[in-house]
Write an enzyme that holds these catalytic residues in place. Structure first.
Site, PDB file in Angstrom:
ATOM      1  N   HIS A  87      41.694  52.820  38.414  1.00 15.96           N
ATOM      2  CA  HIS A  87      40.811  51.649  38.440  1.00 15.96           C
ATOM      3  C   HIS A  87      39.740  51.851  39.494  1.00 15.96           C
ATOM      4  CE1 HIS A  87      41.820  49.507  42.246  1.00 15.96           C
ATOM      5  NE2 HIS A  87      42.991  50.104  42.120  1.00 15.96           N
ATOM      6  N   CYS A  88      38.597  51.186  39.269  1.00 15.11           N
ATOM      7  CA  CYS A  88      37.541  51.163  40.272  1.00 15.11           C
ATOM      8  C   CYS A  88      37.425  49.738  40.785  1.00 15.11           C
ATOM      9  CB  CYS A  88      36.226  51.692  39.698  1.00 15.11           C
ATOM     10  SG  CYS A  88      35.656  50.823  38.232  1.00 15.11           S
ATOM     11  N   VAL A  89      36.235  49.295  41.135  1.00 15.56           N
ATOM     12  CA  VAL A  89      36.088  47.970  41.731  1.00 15.56           C
ATOM     13  C   VAL A  89      36.359  46.867  40.723  1.00 15.56           C
ATOM     14  CG1 VAL A  89      34.494  46.454  42.968  1.00 15.56           C
ATOM     15  CG2 VAL A  89      34.410  48.902  43.359  1.00 15.56           C
TER      16      VAL A  89
END
EC number: 2.7.1.211
Length: 610
Positions: free
Chosen positions: A26-28
């Site tokens: 996952h990213c932001v």
């Protein structure tokens, strides 16, 4: 996190089940899946799911945009899907292009560190602000301790990247950590070391590329030694041999070359911007959100991170720091002007999120569905980037996102706050332009009023004929998001059952693409039509297509425009879903598709109300 249990269950089910998941990161704001078969995912169900903003496909990943609470959803999805730290991170059984593999590798290495990297940058920035404002001095114990907390992540970044890279390459993560730690060992950094008559003087603390490349060498070495060394001694012999080969070779050869590559990349970017900082800022500011839109922006920011962490102030990062504020200004204008309560309810949280630098909820939930508003945000970002270029703004230290990026503009060596003042000016200009344009141009979607029976309504219309024989499908079901989200205009799509394309109206051929997979026509009444034959068929470079008209040629309804070998194209693995788009959609009151599942070439396809 129990409140996300049902959301996680639904996401897993609609990406094809946990058996379809190869890996998850996952990213932001996004869950980034590697799926065995993306065709098993239910795009439309996911897009309409409460708790999901939208779905994107980029860089070989299936990306489910969640929002600010993605870390919590990520944990629950991992737990329910049984994804462990040892889960395969490579796309097993999935064909990926070299580009997609490269994007996936860099994303997998960098993304796990971004949140802590941002937090460390904020700590460093706040520490600098407190010191400059006189709360304590830069030689005080308070400053040194807090600086150590904020600086540790950057100084020992090779250690973290070593771990991430080893995991991504299915190597021993502890081996990756040791390689990173060896590169940071104080007594061999920044000193002259002689090997075979050659002098090496390199510094690897706060570096990015060297450890990635050295671990990339160590991973196949480890697999080789695991095959050839007897089980009884491989536990300690394999890591010993890998370290004795990879680290010296990396320190002496790979590392210096990687550092040089990093310097060259930075110099290329800075030379482009240096040629005309204002034009450079204009281009960077205008395009940044488009890169965010497709989830490939991390590729562009890695060289800037390398610059800043090596102590070189960076201009590119300064330019993109302004852009998110243009997006939030547009969302604020919409929130203030709209009378749609549902839109207000999602716009305000998206605005708050954007202030802190996370703009995906604003882009996907608010501005992109109203494409004019997204374009306005890009205009504001372009102007803000140009102002940043005019001031020759630079980021001196890694900081956070949004308002937390401001401490990064403090020149710590000179003790100057000039950069902070100038970036605030750029932000204000970008926000004023974006807000003003959005507030002036935004209108809620009109609600049709019933027309009295006695009222006569005069509406002009134009009817377009189908250029292709086949089955009809709504644009929303097309595999390409640019068409499915009606970014290029409204229309419909046709799955051809024969390889001929005819003129849908009397008009003029405006464009015949060199690859012959698309053709543009303007009708005698001014309707601009794009016929795009298949998905990704541009890669065929004209193979199997034959054009029967040229640019500027007048055509009559039913004239043969293009012929193609339908079966041969399908055998090559390409979908022949053909969008027929009205690219000047905004010129019409409404565009009404025919109501049938099948259509003949030359029969009525679209009715345009003028």
């Amino acid at each position: 996190m129990e409140k996300y249990n049902q959301l996680a269950t639904d996401i897993i089910a609609n990406v094809g089940g946990k058996e379809n998941i190869i890996s998850l990161a996952h990213c932001v704001t996004r869950l980034r899946f590697n799926l065995k078969d993306e065709a098993l995912a239910n795009d439309e169900v996911l897009k309409n799911m409460d708790g999901v903003v939208t779905v994107m496909k980029a860089g070989g990943q299936y990306q489910v945009v969640i929002g600010n609470h993605v870390p919590d959803v990520y944990k629950v999805v991992r737990e329910q899907a049984g994804i462990s730290d040892e889960s395969d991170a490579a796309a097993i059984g999935k064909k990926m292009s070299f580009k997609d593999k490269f994007f996936d590798l860099i994303t997998g290495i960098m993304m796990p560190s971004i949140a802590i990297l941002s937090a460390s940058g904020i700590i460093k920035g706040l520490n600098t602000v407190l010191a400059i404002s006189g709360v304590y001095t830069m030689d005080s114990s308070y400053y040194m301790l807090i600086n150590a907390i904020g600086d540790a992540m950057f100084y020992f970044f090779p250690v973290i990247l070593g771990y991430n890279t080893a995991r991504k390459l299915k190597s021993n993560p502890i081996l990756g950590i040791v390689i990173g730690a060896a590169l940071c060992y104080p007594t061999i950094n920044g000193v002259d070391l002689g090997f075979f008559g050659f002098n090496v003087n390199a510094t690897y603390t706060s570096s990015v590329l060297p450890v990635i490349l050295i671990v990339a060498l160590a991973a196949p070495l480890e697999r080789f030694f695991n095959k050839v060394i007897p089980d009884v001694i491989k536990t300690f012999m394999v890591p010993m041999l890998v370290m004795l080969i990879a680290i010296p070779l990396g320190f002496i050869v790979i590392g210096p070359v990687a550092n040089l590559i990093g310097v060259l990349i930075g110099e290329v970017i800075n030379s482009i911007i240096g040629f005309s900082p204002i034009i450079g800022g204009l281009i960077v500011g205008a395009s940044w959100q488009v890169l965010v839109l497709f989830g490939v922006h991390m590729m562009m920011i890695v060289p800037s991170m390398m610059n800043v962490m090596s102590g070189t102030p960076d201009t590119f990062m300064a330019m993109i720091s302004v852009v998110s504020f243009a997006q939030t200004a547009v969302v604020l204008a919409i929130w203030l002007k709209t009378k749609n309560q549902k839109l207000k309810n999602i716009a305000f949280p998206a605005w708050i999120s954007g202030i802190f630098g996370v703009t995906e909820p604003a882009i996907y939930g608010i501005t992109l569905p109203r494409i004019k508003m997204f374009v306005i945000s890009c205009i504001g970002g372009a102007v803000g980037g140009a102002v940043a270029g005019f001031f020759n703004l630079k980021v001196y230290t890694m900081a956070g996102l949004g308002i937390f990026s401001l401490p990064g503009f403090i020149d710590t060596e000179a003790g100057s706050m000039t950069g902070v003042v100038q970036v605030c000016i750029a932000i204000v200009i970008a926000m004023v332009i974006s807000f003003g344009l959005a507030y002036a141009m935004y209108k809620d979607d009109a609600v049709a009023e019933p027309v009295a029976a006695t009222e006569k309504v005069s509406v002009k219309k134009e009817v377009l004929m189908s250029p292709i024989k086949g089955s009809v499908m709504p644009l929303s079901q097309v595999a390409d998001d640019a068409f499915a989200q009606e970014v290029m205009g409204k229309g419909l799509a046709i799955e051809p059952i024969e390889g001929k394309v005819y003129a849908p109206c009397n008009g003029t051929v405006m464009t015949v693409f060199p690859t012959k997979h698309a053709i543009g026509i303007i009708s005698d009444n001014g309707c601009e039509i794009l016929i795009h034959l298949g998905m990704d068929t541009v890669k065929l470079d004209g193979k199997y297509f034959e054009s029967h008209v040229v640019q500027g040629e007048k055509v009559t309804t039913g004239d043969l425009l293009v012929s193609f070998d339908l079966e041969a194209i399908k055998k090559e693995g390409y979908s022949m879903e053909t969008p027929v788009i009205i690219t000047n959609t905004a010129d019409y009151l409404d565009i009404i598709p025919m109501n049938s599942k099948n259509i003949l070439a030359g029969s009525e396809m679209l009715t345009l109300l003028i």
